[in-house]
Design a protein around this motif. Structure first.
Motif, PDB file in Angstrom:
ATOM      1  N   GLU A 142       0.818  -1.218   0.000  1.00 43.97           N
ATOM      2  CA  GLU A 142       0.000   0.000   0.000  1.00 43.97           C
ATOM      3  C   GLU A 142       0.847   1.262   0.000  1.00 43.97           C
ATOM      4  OE1 GLU A 142      -3.464   2.524   0.406  1.00 43.97           O
ATOM      5  OE2 GLU A 142      -2.919   0.639  -0.560  1.00 43.97           O
ATOM      6  N   TRP A 143       1.871   1.308   0.864  1.00 42.80           N
ATOM      7  CA  TRP A 143       2.683   2.523   0.942  1.00 42.80           C
ATOM      8  C   TRP A 143       3.390   2.790  -0.382  1.00 42.80           C
ATOM      9  CZ3 TRP A 143       5.486   3.298   6.285  1.00 42.80           C
ATOM     10  CH2 TRP A 143       4.505   3.405   7.275  1.00 42.80           C
TER      11      TRP A 143
ATOM     12  N   ILE B   2       0.868   9.200   3.861  1.00 41.64           N
ATOM     13  CA  ILE B   2       1.277   8.148   4.796  1.00 41.64           C
ATOM     14  C   ILE B   2       1.400   8.699   6.210  1.00 41.64           C
ATOM     15  CG2 ILE B   2       3.211   6.647   5.424  1.00 41.64           C
ATOM     16  CD1 ILE B   2       3.666   6.224   2.405  1.00 41.64           C
TER      17      ILE B   2
ATOM     18  N   ARG C 271      -1.961   9.051   7.773  1.00 45.42           N
ATOM     19  CA  ARG C 271      -2.485   7.774   8.265  1.00 45.42           C
ATOM     20  C   ARG C 271      -1.805   7.366   9.566  1.00 45.42           C
ATOM     21  NH1 ARG C 271      -3.272   3.829   3.031  1.00 45.42           N
ATOM     22  NH2 ARG C 271      -3.784   2.358   4.717  1.00 45.42           N
TER      23      ARG C 271
ATOM     24  N   LEU D 139      -3.098   9.652  12.363  1.00 48.34           N
ATOM     25  CA  LEU D 139      -4.451   9.277  12.767  1.00 48.34           C
ATOM     26  C   LEU D 139      -4.424   8.045  13.668  1.00 48.34           C
ATOM     27  CD1 LEU D 139      -7.538   9.523  12.567  1.00 48.34           C
ATOM     28  CD2 LEU D 139      -7.418   8.174  10.453  1.00 48.34           C
ATOM     29  N   ALA D 140      -3.594   7.048  13.298  1.00 52.54           N
ATOM     30  CA  ALA D 140      -3.512   5.821  14.092  1.00 52.54           C
ATOM     31  C   ALA D 140      -2.934   6.100  15.478  1.00 52.54           C
ATOM     32  CB  ALA D 140      -2.673   4.779  13.359  1.00 52.54           C
TER      33      ALA D 140
ATOM     34  N   ILE E  57      -5.796   0.901   9.184  1.00 58.49           N
ATOM     35  CA  ILE E  57      -5.681   2.349   9.060  1.00 58.49           C
ATOM     36  C   ILE E  57      -4.264   2.748   8.646  1.00 58.49           C
ATOM     37  CG2 ILE E  57      -5.752   4.525  10.350  1.00 58.49           C
ATOM     38  CD1 ILE E  57      -8.021   3.301  12.025  1.00 58.49           C
ATOM     39  N   VAL E  58      -3.271   2.057   9.204  1.00 55.11           N
ATOM     40  CA  VAL E  58      -1.873   2.412   8.932  1.00 55.11           C
ATOM     41  C   VAL E  58      -1.432   1.966   7.546  1.00 55.11           C
ATOM     42  CG1 VAL E  58       0.515   1.979   9.613  1.00 55.11           C
ATOM     43  CG2 VAL E  58      -1.202   2.456  11.354  1.00 55.11           C
ATOM     44  N   SER E  59      -1.667   0.704   7.216  1.00 56.53           N
ATOM     45  CA  SER E  59      -1.099   0.172   5.973  1.00 56.53           C
ATOM     46  C   SER E  59      -2.052  -0.715   5.193  1.00 56.53           C
ATOM     47  CB  SER E  59       0.177  -0.623   6.285  1.00 56.53           C
ATOM     48  OG  SER E  59      -0.104  -1.705   7.154  1.00 56.53           O
TER      49      SER E  59
ATOM     50  N   TRP F  45      -6.010   0.471   0.751  1.00 49.99           N
ATOM     51  CA  TRP F  45      -7.193   1.298   0.539  1.00 49.99           C
ATOM     52  C   TRP F  45      -7.599   1.354  -0.926  1.00 49.99           C
ATOM     53  CZ3 TRP F  45      -6.868   6.187   4.157  1.00 49.99           C
ATOM     54  CH2 TRP F  45      -6.913   5.752   5.488  1.00 49.99           C
TER      55      TRP F  45
ATOM     56  N   ALA G 230     -11.547   0.012   7.010  1.00 54.94           N
ATOM     57  CA  ALA G 230     -10.749   1.057   7.656  1.00 54.94           C
ATOM     58  C   ALA G 230     -11.648   2.197   8.110  1.00 54.94           C
ATOM     59  CB  ALA G 230      -9.676   1.572   6.696  1.00 54.94           C
TER      60      ALA G 230
END
Length: 254
Positions: free
Chosen positions: A161-162, A178, A181, A184-185, A214-216, A219, A228
């Motif tokens: 994802e990243w 990134i 995200r 937020l986490a 949420i992190v990785s 999405w 998420a």
């Protein structure tokens, strides 16, 4: 989904007024059966992350509540015992064991699985040097984007994802996204720990189920994106103070 169910089953051990024992036991048995036939190592890992996050959070924020896990493991043991009475459970666990063994031989066992997990973040760092300044275009690295551009579902840019985000929108916007995200986490986890210290365990349990998504989480895939959003929304909802019902002050005075 399985991780969120386990989060609520765990929550029922901390607040037994919320759900009936029959419902909790049925949910635990159903989850055991579903995990057995899913053939998904990620699902098993997600459940393990929920339990591990809960243990760590409780040990940090509210150590006196650590004994509640004995009830959870008792319920889990009963669930496994009941689920094992179904033939589909034995068949599913046999298939799952074989799949784990095959994957271990390919990836190099548990260490290979861990390296594959952390490779997600390393690939994001490597993508910075390989990306164009403005990126290849938003959505190019998704399944839908690859189907539209190449006629088949494949990874046009990157599987992680990243790395996908950096290659799609460029290193500048990609890194900002990134960091958003991650921020937020971290914020959700900090608020959840604070809530746990005051006796509200649901937020931190839900964070265990949704934190990694949420992190990785990918999405670019609608289901992962949906969970998420749902998971983050549930955490925010659980953080809201719910006032306990107060006795009617007028009762008995009339």
């Amino acid at each position: 989904f399985f991780a969120n169910v386990v989060a609520f089953v765990l929550y029922a051990q901390f607040d037994q007024r919320r759900f009936s024992r029959v419902l909790v036991t049925a949910a635990a048995v159903a989850t055991c059966l579903a995990l057995a036939v899913s053939g998904s190592r990620s699902a098993l890992a997600g459940v393990a992350v929920v339990v591990l996050t809960a243990i760590i959070a409780v040990a940090i924020a509210k150590p006196k509540e650590i004994t509640k896990f004995t009830k959870f493991f008792f319920v889990a043991g009963i669930a496994v015992l009941v689920a094992s009475q179904f033939s589909v459970f034995d068949e599913g666990t046999a298939v799952m064991s074989q799949r784990i063994e095959n994957a271990s031989n390919t990836e190099g066992g548990f260490e290979g699985f861990i390296l594959r997990f952390f490779g997600e973040f390393v690939s994001g760092y490597q993508a910075v040097a390989a990306s164009e300044l403005t990126g290849a275009g938003l959505g190019v690295g998704t399944n839908a984007g690859s189907a539209l551009l190449s006629g088949k579902v494949t990874y046009l840019l990157a599987e992680g994802e990243w790395a996908r985000m950096i290659l799609e929108i460029g290193p500048f916007m990609g890194i900002i996204f990134i960091l958003m995200r991650l921020g937020l986490a971290v914020w959700l986890f900090g608020r959840s720990l604070t809530a746990a210290s005051s006796g509200k365990m649901l937020p931190v349990l839900l964070f265990g189920a949704s934190g990694l998504t949420i992190v990785s989480g990918q999405w670019g895939q609608p289901t992962a994106l949906g969970f998420a959003v749902l998971g983050g929304g549930l955490i925010l909802a659980a953080l809201r103070a719910v006032p306990e019902p107060q006795p009617d002050s007028k009762a008995g005075t009339s």
